[in-house]
Scaffold this active site. Structure first.
Site, PDB file in Angstrom:
ATOM      1  N   ASP A  50      -5.077   5.177   5.600  1.00 38.88           N
ATOM      2  CA  ASP A  50      -5.755   6.357   6.125  1.00 38.88           C
ATOM      3  C   ASP A  50      -6.842   5.869   7.086  1.00 38.88           C
ATOM      4  O   ASP A  50      -6.538   5.499   8.214  1.00 38.88           O
ATOM      5  CB  ASP A  50      -6.296   7.131   4.915  1.00 38.88           C
ATOM      6  N   PHE A  53      -2.779  15.985   4.066  1.00 39.43           N
ATOM      7  CA  PHE A  53      -2.971  15.389   2.747  1.00 39.43           C
ATOM      8  C   PHE A  53      -1.661  15.431   1.989  1.00 39.43           C
ATOM      9  O   PHE A  53      -1.097  16.497   1.758  1.00 39.43           O
ATOM     10  CB  PHE A  53      -4.076  16.101   1.967  1.00 39.43           C
ATOM     11  N   ARG A  72       1.499  12.012  -8.984  1.00 37.58           N
ATOM     12  CA  ARG A  72       1.928  10.641  -8.670  1.00 37.58           C
ATOM     13  C   ARG A  72       3.402  10.429  -9.021  1.00 37.58           C
ATOM     14  O   ARG A  72       4.068   9.575  -8.460  1.00 37.58           O
ATOM     15  CB  ARG A  72       1.088   9.627  -9.454  1.00 37.58           C
ATOM     16  N   GLU A  88       0.839  -1.200   0.000  1.00 36.97           N
ATOM     17  CA  GLU A  88       0.000   0.000   0.000  1.00 36.97           C
ATOM     18  C   GLU A  88       0.872   1.248   0.000  1.00 36.97           C
ATOM     19  O   GLU A  88       1.993   1.240   0.509  1.00 36.97           O
ATOM     20  CB  GLU A  88      -0.897   0.019   1.247  1.00 36.97           C
ATOM     21  N   ASP A  89       0.327   2.310  -0.561  1.00 33.99           N
ATOM     22  CA  ASP A  89       0.985   3.609  -0.495  1.00 33.99           C
ATOM     23  C   ASP A  89       0.747   4.252   0.868  1.00 33.99           C
ATOM     24  O   ASP A  89       1.660   4.756   1.497  1.00 33.99           O
ATOM     25  CB  ASP A  89       0.492   4.523  -1.630  1.00 33.99           C
TER      26      ASP A  89
HETATM   27  P1  IMP Z   1      -8.563   4.290   3.374  1.00 36.83           P
HETATM   28  O1  IMP Z   1      -7.407   3.845   4.244  1.00 36.83           O
HETATM   29  O2  IMP Z   1      -9.537   3.199   3.061  1.00 36.83           O
HETATM   30  O3  IMP Z   1      -9.214   5.520   3.942  1.00 36.83           O
HETATM   31  O4  IMP Z   1      -8.062   4.740   1.955  1.00 36.83           O
HETATM   32  C1  IMP Z   1      -6.745   4.839   1.636  1.00 36.83           C
HETATM   33  C2  IMP Z   1      -6.659   5.415   0.249  1.00 36.83           C
HETATM   34  O5  IMP Z   1      -7.068   6.801   0.266  1.00 36.83           O
HETATM   35  C3  IMP Z   1      -5.221   5.431  -0.208  1.00 36.83           C
HETATM   36  O6  IMP Z   1      -4.888   4.227  -0.870  1.00 36.83           O
HETATM   37  C4  IMP Z   1      -5.181   6.647  -1.088  1.00 36.83           C
HETATM   38  O7  IMP Z   1      -5.604   6.321  -2.382  1.00 36.83           O
HETATM   39  C5  IMP Z   1      -6.186   7.595  -0.464  1.00 36.83           C
HETATM   40  N1  IMP Z   1      -5.526   8.557   0.450  1.00 36.83           N
HETATM   41  C6  IMP Z   1      -5.613   8.594   1.799  1.00 36.83           C
HETATM   42  N2  IMP Z   1      -4.883   9.598   2.304  1.00 36.83           N
HETATM   43  C7  IMP Z   1      -4.298  10.208   1.250  1.00 36.83           C
HETATM   44  C8  IMP Z   1      -3.397  11.327   1.127  1.00 36.83           C
HETATM   45  O8  IMP Z   1      -2.959  11.976   2.104  1.00 36.83           O
HETATM   46  N3  IMP Z   1      -3.026  11.642  -0.142  1.00 36.83           N
HETATM   47  C9  IMP Z   1      -3.449  10.979  -1.237  1.00 36.83           C
HETATM   48  N4  IMP Z   1      -4.291   9.928  -1.165  1.00 36.83           N
HETATM   49  C10 IMP Z   1      -4.712   9.551   0.064  1.00 36.83           C
HETATM   50 MG    MG Z   2      -3.970   2.835  -2.006  1.00 37.95          MG
END
Ligand code: IMP
Ligand code: MG
Length: 176
Positions: A101, A150, A163, A97-98
């Site tokens: 969140d 963010f 990206r 994962e990147d």
């Molecule tokens: P979550 O953990 O299900 O809320 O979603 C995670 C996804 O939200 C990540 O894989 C990103 O695509 C996007 N995301 C969450 N925070 C950020 C951020 O700070 N910058 C860019 N994308 C984000």
């Molecule tokens: Mg992701």
């Protein structure tokens, strides 16, 4: 409104962190084959750069998922936009994962992949924003824990832009 990007993690810092993570993974898996499951699109950059540093045999696979709208009461499902093209049964699987969140998507993805009976299922993430967590999930390997801001770059986007930045930066929205 114009976006300004403030560097949070330099390309060099990210590179040495990925070297460290690859060493940790080698301690964990040794010479066993590991299948990297890249969560598209954000994790594509970290997947490729991490893969190049891994010393064991590595295979690559890709998956694109999104959670159903936040308003939905426990739909218990994710929307699989693109599925893996090979079976993972009996494999060492590492979700890449990147960023984590709220953790909602990842929690569902993990459940879905566990159902397919991998030998082992672990999660590595470049970035972790624990302050924002809603779902009960954590990564096994974390690059950097960051505050609730963010961020873009190194795979992460704002409206599909940035990206390709080689570093991670915080987005500020300045008045013109
Ligand atoms: P979550 O953990 O299900 O809320 O979603 C995670 C996804 O939200 C990540 O894989 C990103 O695509 C996007 N995301 C969450 N925070 C950020 C951020 O700070 N910058 C860019 N994308 C984000
Ligand atoms: Mg992701």
């Amino acid at each position: 409104m114009k976006e300004r990007i403030e560097v949070l993690l330099s390309a060099e810092e990210i590179d040495s962190k990925l070297t460290e993570l690859a060493e940790t993974l080698y301690e964990e898996f040794g010479d066993e084959q590991v299948e990297l499951v890249c969560a598209l699109k954000g994790a594509v950059v970290v997947t490729v750069d991490l893969a190049k540093k891994m010393k064991m045999p590595v295979t690559l696979n890709f998956m694109s998922v999104s959670s159903y709208g936040d308003g939905t009461v426990s739909s218990g499902n994710i929307n699989v936009k693109m599925d893996l093209d090979e079976d993972i049964e009996g494999k060492n699987v590492l979700i890449v994962e990147d960023i984590i969140d709220t953790g909602r998507t990842l929690k569902k993805l993990k459940e879905l992949l566990l159902f397919r009976k991998p030998k082992n299922l672990k999660i590595v993430t470049l970035l972790d924003k624990p302050d924002r967590r809603v779902a009960d999930i954590s990564a096994d390997y974390v690059g950097f824990t960051i505050p609730d801001a963010f961020v873009v770059g190194y795979g992460l986007d704002y409206a599909q832009k940035y990206r390709n930045l080689p570093y991670v930066g915080v987005v500020h929205f300045d008045e013109d």
